[in-house]
Design an enzyme around this catalytic site. Structure first.
Site, mmCIF file in Angstrom:
data_model
loop_
_atom_site.group_PDB
_atom_site.id
_atom_site.type_symbol
_atom_site.label_atom_id
_atom_site.label_comp_id
_atom_site.label_asym_id
_atom_site.label_seq_id
_atom_site.Cartn_x
_atom_site.Cartn_y
_atom_site.Cartn_z
ATOM 1 C CB SER A 22 -0.884 -0.024 1.258
ATOM 2 O OG SER A 22 -1.570 1.195 1.400
ATOM 3 C CE LYS A 30 -4.680 0.257 0.523
ATOM 4 N NZ LYS A 30 -5.352 -0.477 1.625
ATOM 5 C CE LYS A 68 -3.807 4.100 2.107
ATOM 6 N NZ LYS A 68 -5.016 3.623 2.790
ATOM 7 C CG ASP A 108 -7.675 2.716 0.699
ATOM 8 O OD1 ASP A 108 -8.831 3.189 0.798
ATOM 9 O OD2 ASP A 108 -7.056 2.236 1.680
ATOM 10 C CD GLU A 121 -8.846 -0.429 0.951
ATOM 11 O OE1 GLU A 121 -7.916 -0.762 0.190
ATOM 12 O OE2 GLU A 121 -8.732 -0.452 2.181
ATOM 13 C CG ASP A 148 -10.394 -0.205 5.286
ATOM 14 O OD1 ASP A 148 -10.670 -0.611 6.417
ATOM 15 O OD2 ASP A 148 -9.280 0.323 5.043
ATOM 16 C CE LYS A 153 -7.190 -1.722 7.003
ATOM 17 N NZ LYS A 153 -7.180 -0.245 7.102
ATOM 18 N N GLY A 161 -4.124 -3.721 6.343
ATOM 19 C CA GLY A 161 -3.131 -3.486 7.385
ATOM 20 C C GLY A 161 -3.320 -2.132 8.035
HETATM 21 O O1 OSB Z 1 -6.939 2.377 4.651
HETATM 22 O O2 OSB Z 1 -5.992 0.525 4.442
HETATM 23 C C1 OSB Z 1 -6.015 1.642 4.948
HETATM 24 C C2 OSB Z 1 -2.830 2.272 6.972
HETATM 25 C C3 OSB Z 1 -3.347 2.896 8.091
HETATM 26 C C4 OSB Z 1 -4.697 3.140 8.155
HETATM 27 C C5 OSB Z 1 -5.534 2.754 7.105
HETATM 28 C C6 OSB Z 1 -5.029 2.108 5.985
HETATM 29 C C7 OSB Z 1 -3.651 1.894 5.914
HETATM 30 C C8 OSB Z 1 -2.989 1.286 4.759
HETATM 31 C C9 OSB Z 1 -1.637 0.656 4.957
HETATM 32 O O3 OSB Z 1 -3.452 1.313 3.634
HETATM 33 C C10 OSB Z 1 -1.717 -0.821 5.036
HETATM 34 C C11 OSB Z 1 -0.427 -1.416 5.569
HETATM 35 O O4 OSB Z 1 0.536 -1.486 4.801
HETATM 36 O O5 OSB Z 1 -0.375 -1.806 6.751
HETATM 37 MG MG MG Z 2 -8.193 1.207 3.387
#
Ligand code: OSB
Ligand code: MG
Length: 372
Positions: free
Chosen positions: A135, A161, A163, A188, A213, A238, A262, A290
């Site tokens: 991510s 992925k 953001k 995401d 996402e 999510d 999660k 995560g």
């Molecule tokens: O939206 O998935 C999410 C990290 C912190 C809070 C929300 C998210 C995330 C990530 C990172 O996308 C996922 C990871 O590499 O742990």
């Molecule tokens: Mg997310």
């Protein structure tokens, strides 16, 4: 087993590079580690809170308070035969899922260790190799992001992925497709868009993304169904999914075709398993998200990701993607895009990784021990 002793730790560990999303920027992990001891064994888990209530309502401070003043008193000194009994003990406590997940998780590790089996086997896992993605946050420029994507692709990661947020969206995706072609790619939004952005998502729909996402509000299920109707690209939820019931409602309404599971967001391993089981029956693919966990939380993520229905590579990247040095030994490594559970670590009881007390001490902010 009786919950004889609970040790709660707040550690603050720098990330190798800042992680920026539509809701904010994380430069370090201000997270909570939980250890439960019984009969000479200790189980470990993490409540991977963030410093500010921008992803969900919790913070590291609120989770400490809820654990210390509410959850721990409800489990300390009690006997539990199975980890799924813990959520029943604190059923009256509303919300605060990240706080809850660490308490249940530590008992899961303890339970697996007492039975002498790996955690991933204890939760019912069958996959021996966990496919992983990465991510990637919002970067100062698209060229910096493209360089990072190139690095992770060459390291073998099986899903990229990125953001997105308003202004860092379709154009970024277009440039990624232009540079790397048909790679497994998703975005995401962390709730940064509204139904007014349907035209933007229709443009996004042309890029063959694996999924989009959480495009809309963090607590929405209904509007996501309106958006999903307009798109070919699957929507993945999510933030909106806090319980198995939310997943059921979202699938009934057609709000999502994929679920990000999660453990922390849904309040623990048992609820995460329930969502997996529901999605499996309905033929809906899931993957493990995560929260930038340390190795302790990561080990739990790998355990849930070993369940049969986790058919899409998750966000459970290698330790080195997050930290210069992790708090477990060995660190989590990714080879050819997989984390292998058939190693000595994967065959050891519980989480399998050894917790580095010296590193916990190095990053410790505060610690408290509760005895029955
Ligand atoms: O939206 O998935 C999410 C990290 C912190 C809070 C929300 C998210 C995330 C990530 C990172 O996308 C996922 C990871 O590499 O742990
Ligand atoms: Mg997310």
């Amino acid at each position: 087993m009786k919950v004889e002793r609970i040790r709660l730790m707040n550690i603050r560990m720098p990330l190798v590079s800042p992680f920026e999303t539509s809701f904010g920027k994380e430069t370090d992990r201000n997270t909570l580690i939980v250890a439960i001891s019984s009969e000479g064994l200790t189980g470990w888990a993490e409540s991977p809170t963030l410093s500010s209530p921008l992803y969900n309502e919790e913070t590291t401070e609120t989770a400490w308070h809820v654990m210390k003043d509410f959850l721990i008193p409800l489990v300390l000194g009690k006997e539990f035969n199975h980890p799924s009994e813990l959520p029943k003990a604190y059923k009256a406590i509303r919300g605060n899922n990240i706080a809850k997940s660490g308490i249940e998780g530590a008992f899961w590790d303890l339970y697996a260790k007492a039975r002498g089996i790996p955690l991933w086997r204890a939760v019912g896992g069958t996959r021996e190799k966990i496919a992983v993605g990465v991510s990637l946050g919002i970067e100062p420029s698209v060229s910096v992001l493209l360089q990072k994507i190139e690095r992770y692709l060459s390291d073998g990661y099986r899903k990229i992925k990125v953001k997105i947020k308003p202004g860092w969206d379709v154009d970024v995706v277009e440039q990624i497709r232009h540079e790397f072609g048909d790679i497994p790619l998703m975005v995401d939004a962390n709730s940064a868009f509204t139904l007014n952005d349907i035209p933007l998502f229709k443009r996004m729909d042309e890029f063959g993304l694996i999924m989009i996402e959480q495009p809309l509000e963090h607590d929405d299920i209904v509007e996501h169904s309106y958006l999903q109707r307009e798109l070919r690209t699957p929507i993945c939820l999510d933030e909106s999914i806090l319980h198995a019931k939310d997943a059921k409602n979202a699938l009934d309404l057609g709000s999502a075709r994929v679920i990000n599971i999660k453990i922390a967001r849904v309040g623990g391993m048992s609820e995460a398993k329930a969502i997996h089981d529901l999605c499996k029956v309905r033929g809906v693919p899931v993957w493990c998200g995560g929260m930038l966990e340390t190795g302790i939380g990561r080990a739990h993520n790998l355990a849930i990701a070993s369940l049969e229905g986790f058919t899409i590579p998750g966000d459970t990247s290698a330790s080195s993607r997050y930290f210069k040095e992790d708090i477990i030994e060995p660190e989590v490594v990714v080879e050819d895009g997989y984390i292998d559970l058939t190693t000595a670590t994967g065959r050891s009881p519980g989480i399998g990784y050894k917790v580095r007390e010296d590193r916990l001490r190095k990053w410790l902010v505060r610690e408290e021990v509760f005895r029955a």
